[in-house]
Design a protein around this motif. Structure first.
Motif, PDB file in Angstrom:
ATOM      1  N   ILE A 127       0.835  -1.209   0.000  1.00 42.60           N
ATOM      2  CA  ILE A 127       0.000   0.000   0.000  1.00 42.60           C
ATOM      3  C   ILE A 127       0.867   1.256   0.000  1.00 42.60           C
ATOM      4  O   ILE A 127       0.619   2.205  -0.762  1.00 42.60           O
ATOM      5  N   ALA A 128       1.901   1.285   0.839  1.00 42.83           N
ATOM      6  CA  ALA A 128       2.757   2.475   0.882  1.00 42.83           C
ATOM      7  C   ALA A 128       3.449   2.692  -0.465  1.00 42.83           C
ATOM      8  O   ALA A 128       3.528   3.816  -0.971  1.00 42.83           O
ATOM      9  N   THR A 129       3.928   1.601  -1.063  1.00 42.47           N
ATOM     10  CA  THR A 129       4.638   1.717  -2.336  1.00 42.47           C
ATOM     11  C   THR A 129       3.722   2.231  -3.441  1.00 42.47           C
ATOM     12  O   THR A 129       4.089   3.125  -4.209  1.00 42.47           O
ATOM     13  N   ASN A 130       2.525   1.672  -3.517  1.00 38.71           N
ATOM     14  CA  ASN A 130       1.638   2.007  -4.634  1.00 38.71           C
ATOM     15  C   ASN A 130       0.748   3.217  -4.373  1.00 38.71           C
ATOM     16  O   ASN A 130       0.100   3.713  -5.291  1.00 38.71           O
ATOM     17  N   ALA A 131       0.698   3.681  -3.124  1.00 39.12           N
ATOM     18  CA  ALA A 131       0.026   4.960  -2.856  1.00 39.12           C
ATOM     19  C   ALA A 131       1.025   6.095  -2.968  1.00 39.12           C
ATOM     20  O   ALA A 131       0.640   7.266  -2.908  1.00 39.12           O
ATOM     21  N   ARG A 132       2.317   5.751  -3.115  1.00 38.23           N
ATOM     22  CA  ARG A 132       3.413   6.717  -3.197  1.00 38.23           C
ATOM     23  C   ARG A 132       3.370   7.649  -2.004  1.00 38.23           C
ATOM     24  O   ARG A 132       3.570   8.865  -2.118  1.00 38.23           O
TER      25      ARG A 132
ATOM     26  N   ARG B 119       9.611   1.038  -8.163  1.00 40.90           N
ATOM     27  CA  ARG B 119      10.274   2.219  -7.580  1.00 40.90           C
ATOM     28  C   ARG B 119      10.073   2.205  -6.061  1.00 40.90           C
ATOM     29  O   ARG B 119       9.530   3.119  -5.461  1.00 40.90           O
ATOM     30  N   SER B 120      10.546   1.134  -5.468  1.00 48.29           N
ATOM     31  CA  SER B 120      10.365   0.897  -4.038  1.00 48.29           C
ATOM     32  C   SER B 120      11.650   1.200  -3.280  1.00 48.29           C
ATOM     33  O   SER B 120      12.736   1.261  -3.862  1.00 48.29           O
ATOM     34  N   ASN B 121      11.542   1.377  -1.978  1.00 48.56           N
ATOM     35  CA  ASN B 121      12.666   1.867  -1.173  1.00 48.56           C
ATOM     36  C   ASN B 121      13.482   0.789  -0.484  1.00 48.56           C
ATOM     37  O   ASN B 121      14.593   1.061  -0.031  1.00 48.56           O
TER      38      ASN B 121
ATOM     39  N   TYR C  83       8.502   8.162   0.641  1.00 52.30           N
ATOM     40  CA  TYR C  83       7.846   8.324  -0.667  1.00 52.30           C
ATOM     41  C   TYR C  83       7.311   9.753  -0.782  1.00 52.30           C
ATOM     42  O   TYR C  83       6.800  10.322   0.188  1.00 52.30           O
ATOM     43  N   SER C  84       7.417  10.299  -1.990  1.00 49.87           N
ATOM     44  CA  SER C  84       6.865  11.633  -2.303  1.00 49.87           C
ATOM     45  C   SER C  84       7.313  12.675  -1.290  1.00 49.87           C
ATOM     46  O   SER C  84       6.510  13.489  -0.813  1.00 49.87           O
ATOM     47  N   LYS C  85       8.575  12.655  -0.966  1.00 48.48           N
ATOM     48  CA  LYS C  85       9.087  13.600   0.017  1.00 48.48           C
ATOM     49  C   LYS C  85       9.275  14.958  -0.656  1.00 48.48           C
ATOM     50  O   LYS C  85       9.911  15.045  -1.725  1.00 48.48           O
ATOM     51  N   PRO C  86       8.738  16.031  -0.085  1.00 45.80           N
ATOM     52  CA  PRO C  86       8.875  17.361  -0.715  1.00 45.80           C
ATOM     53  C   PRO C  86      10.341  17.716  -0.949  1.00 45.80           C
ATOM     54  O   PRO C  86      11.178  17.543  -0.059  1.00 45.80           O
ATOM     55  N   GLY C  87      10.637  18.192  -2.147  1.00 44.18           N
ATOM     56  CA  GLY C  87      11.998  18.612  -2.469  1.00 44.18           C
ATOM     57  C   GLY C  87      12.859  17.526  -3.076  1.00 44.18           C
ATOM     58  O   GLY C  87      13.951  17.804  -3.576  1.00 44.18           O
TER      59      GLY C  87
ATOM     60  N   TYR D 298      10.575   8.638  -4.641  1.00 46.39           N
ATOM     61  CA  TYR D 298      11.001   7.614  -3.681  1.00 46.39           C
ATOM     62  C   TYR D 298      12.494   7.788  -3.413  1.00 46.39           C
ATOM     63  O   TYR D 298      13.249   8.237  -4.276  1.00 46.39           O
ATOM     64  N   ILE D 299      12.896   7.485  -2.177  1.00 48.83           N
ATOM     65  CA  ILE D 299      14.307   7.567  -1.800  1.00 48.83           C
ATOM     66  C   ILE D 299      14.666   6.245  -1.118  1.00 48.83           C
ATOM     67  O   ILE D 299      14.227   5.982   0.008  1.00 48.83           O
ATOM     68  N   PRO D 300      15.420   5.375  -1.795  1.00 44.65           N
ATOM     69  CA  PRO D 300      15.758   4.074  -1.211  1.00 44.65           C
ATOM     70  C   PRO D 300      16.501   4.212   0.114  1.00 44.65           C
ATOM     71  O   PRO D 300      17.160   5.224   0.380  1.00 44.65           O
ATOM     72  N   GLN D 301      16.419   3.154   0.916  1.00 45.76           N
ATOM     73  CA  GLN D 301      16.995   3.181   2.257  1.00 45.76           C
ATOM     74  C   GLN D 301      18.516   3.352   2.258  1.00 45.76           C
ATOM     75  O   GLN D 301      19.081   3.789   3.254  1.00 45.76           O
TER      76      GLN D 301
END
Length: 611
Positions: A315-320, A549-551, A580-584, A589-592
């Motif tokens: 859900i987190a991945t596909n809701a971005r 495009r997962s983290n 996911y969808s972090k402003p800036g 997505y930003i992988p771990q």
């Protein structure tokens, strides 16, 4: 929130980072590479394929007894080539009907939703998502699968016994299961059931101990407990539940073997067979119920917890979007796990227990609604205003949430002893646990297969077939179990071979037929999944390294990771798995494994010190 570190192990072992030697086992002979493999990914596929085979067998058995329930007055001579002597004069043998119900429950609960689900995804994802080369013990991991395989062979063989397989229900309550002379299914079939379950429990314990050891000891640098994906938390708690509860079932089965074979009386007392009193005195079948349900209720969460983790990830991945309430999700899973050990007697409200004790178990049972509601709220909040991508995995995850809500609501009704006593042993109970435990867990498993198939096989499953599979299954589940609630409220009893002798229930003949037709169609719909699964392994579109495009770390491995998972050093972890969808940020997505020093434009004020 994302960067806070309350690690249990600030110095997470990184000794395995030194294992940068080539771990590929390309030179191994076929038998050790694919059959007696110690590679967690191969073992995961072994569990997955075994689970799929068992699921189709379990579904076929349920279709057979639904034919009987839907058309109780009809003859079924077309089944003679399949069932042989179990079809008498075109009618299904009554005792074989009990065997079908028993084996369906046993197969689905233990062989599919326990081994097939946990065995697959715990094995596949734990090393990949925590950054480990493999499980703590590859040898024990291999043994875990082969004990399961041996158990499967014994259970499958029992289907072909002259006297039929076990028939005492998946709960194998004594005295029916303790007296070999009771019915044909209480003879050799019951013995083989017990032997198979002993091997199954050994398999489960080996696997669970390995999962726990791996998660505690083999996390990569930076992977604190609060940076673990929720899948890993779910697998960890599932393994703990298994370690604590399966030994109790083992002891219950052992005492049952003593009663059956050595004349003891743990569960037997004052039994008369054909007018003759047996010598057993002093035992109590209620003791077995306590022991069984001490495993039986945690087993509900052993089945559903992996689904919690998988669905949260998908859900987190596909809701971005970042998962809503990460710590609350962990806390709710911990709460559910702890409470699952103190509610077992709510399955026994009609066993004659003290009403005060019943009130205590009712109270504890209803408390589980609180952490369960937290999870549902967080999933819905994650979906809210998300940039949702409706992949088949996402559809099955949303379907999981829907089924969990529906089944959870009826669970509140059954957790109330005053209502449960009225509804006990009716189809209302069957509908409830099939929604919340059976169908939900299946939806979690399907979500996991569709989501991680590219990492498992390096290819994509066909999306259109996935959509068709989802909608037929989703509609099928509700068309089966919503009407079943209705007939259950009317008092329709479960486990009955035929109900035509009861005038009260004749009005439900059409509804029963409808339920049976829907169940059989839903089972046939699973062949779409089977075709898609097999076809895509060989002919599916080739996958990218990170198609969703997962983290999480598994997507940093090569498309076809070898034994050892990463060809070089294992990546370190710098952040939680839900950025996911972090402003800036340049991407959504930003992988771990991306340090904060590389994402200065998107770092929160609390993350500046980490740059």
């Amino acid at each position: 929130m994302a960067s806070t570190d309350i690690s249990l192990h600030n110095n997470v072992p990184i000794a395995h980072d030194e294992h940068d030697h080539e771990h590929d086992h390309h030179d191994q002979p076929f038998i050790f590479k694919y059959i007696f493999s110690q590679d967690h990914k191969v073992i995961a596929k072994q569990f997955l394929i075994s689970g799929i085979i068992w699921a189709f067998i379990g579904g076929a058995l349920s279709s057979l007894f639904r034919l009987q329930l839907g058309w109780p007055n009809e003859t079924m001579p077309f089944l003679e080539p399949i069932l042989g002597k179990w079809i008498e004069g075109g009618k299904l043998n009554q005792e074989f009907y009990l065997a079908l119900v028993t084996m369906h429950g046993t197969i689905m609960v233990f062989f599919v939703l326990t081994a097939g689900l946990s065995g697959t995804f715990s094995n596949f994802l734990i090393p990949l998502q925590i950054g480990a080369r493999d499980m703590a013990s590859g040898f024990l991991n291999m043994l875990s699968y082969w004990f399961f395989f041996l158990s499967s062979v014994i259970m499958f063989t029992s289907l072909f016994l002259e006297t039929g397989p076990a028939s005492a229900g998946w709960t194998i309550y004594p005295p029916l299961s303790a007296l070999p002379q009771a019915i044909p299914g209480s003879g050799t079939g019951m013995t083989m059931w017990l032997v198979a379950m002993v091997f199954f429990i050994v398999s489960s314990l080996l696997g669970s101990i390995n999962y726990i050891s791996t998660i505690i000891n083999l996390r990569t640098a930076g992977m604190s407990m609060t940076k673990l994906p929720l899948t890993i938390w779910a697998f960890f708690l599932t393994a703990v539940l298994g370690v604590l509860s399966f030994p109790v079932l083992f002891s219950a089965a052992l005492l049952l073997v003593f009663d059956r074979s050595f004349g003891t009386s743990f569960y037997l007392s004052d039994i008369y067979v054909a007018g003759q009193a047996l010598s057993n005195t002093g035992g109590s079948p209620i003791l077995f119920q306590h022991l069984f349900w001490f495993l039986g209720h945690p087993e509900v969460y052993i089945v559903i917890l992996p689904g919690f983790g998988i669905v949260s990830e998908v859900i987190a991945t596909n809701a971005r979007k970042p998962i809503f309430g990460y710590r609350a999700m962990i806390g709710s899973m911990l709460g559910i796990s702890i409470l699952s050990f103190v509610v077992w007697a709510h399955h026994m409200f009609v066993s004659g227990m003290n009403p005060f004790l019943g009130s205590v178990f009712m109270f504890l049972t209803l408390i589980i609604a609180v952490p369960s509601a937290v999870k549902v709220f967080n999933w819905l909040a994650t979906l809210w205003r998300g940039n949702i991508i409706f992949t088949p995995a996402m559809l099955f995850s949303i379907g999981f949430v829907s089924l969990f809500i529906s089944g959870g609501l009826t669970g509140i009704i059954l957790g109330n002893s005053a209502l449960d006593i009225q509804l006990h042993n009716t189809y209302f109970v069957v509908a409830h646990f099939h929604l919340v435990m059976g169908s939900s867990a299946f939806f979690g498993m399907f979500a996991g297969v569709y989501h991680w198939f590219p990492k498992m096989f390096g290819r994509m499953m066909d999306e259109k077939l996935g959509y068709i599979h989802f909608w037929l299954t989703f509609l099928g589940v509700y068309l089966v179990f919503l009407p079943m609630h209705y007939v259950g409220i009317a008092g329709f009893p479960r486990r009955y071979y035929s109900w035509t002798a009861f005038e009260t229930f004749s009005q439900f003949a059409d509804l029963n037929m409808f339920i049976s037709a829907a169940a059989i169609i839903a089972w046939f719909a699973q062949f779409i999944f089977l075709f898609n699964f097999v076809y895509s392994i060989f002919r599916g579109r080739r996958a990218d390294a990170n198609p969703w495009r997962s983290n999480t770390l598994e997507w940093t491995t090569p498309i076809h990771p070898g034994h050892g998972n990463w060809p070089g050093a294992i990546p370190a972890v710098y952040r939680w798995p839900y950025d996911y969808s972090k402003p800036g940020a340049e991407e959504d997505y930003i992988p771990q494994n991306i340090p904060h020093s590389e994402t200065k434009s998107s770092n929160l004020s609390s993350e500046k010190e980490l740059e």
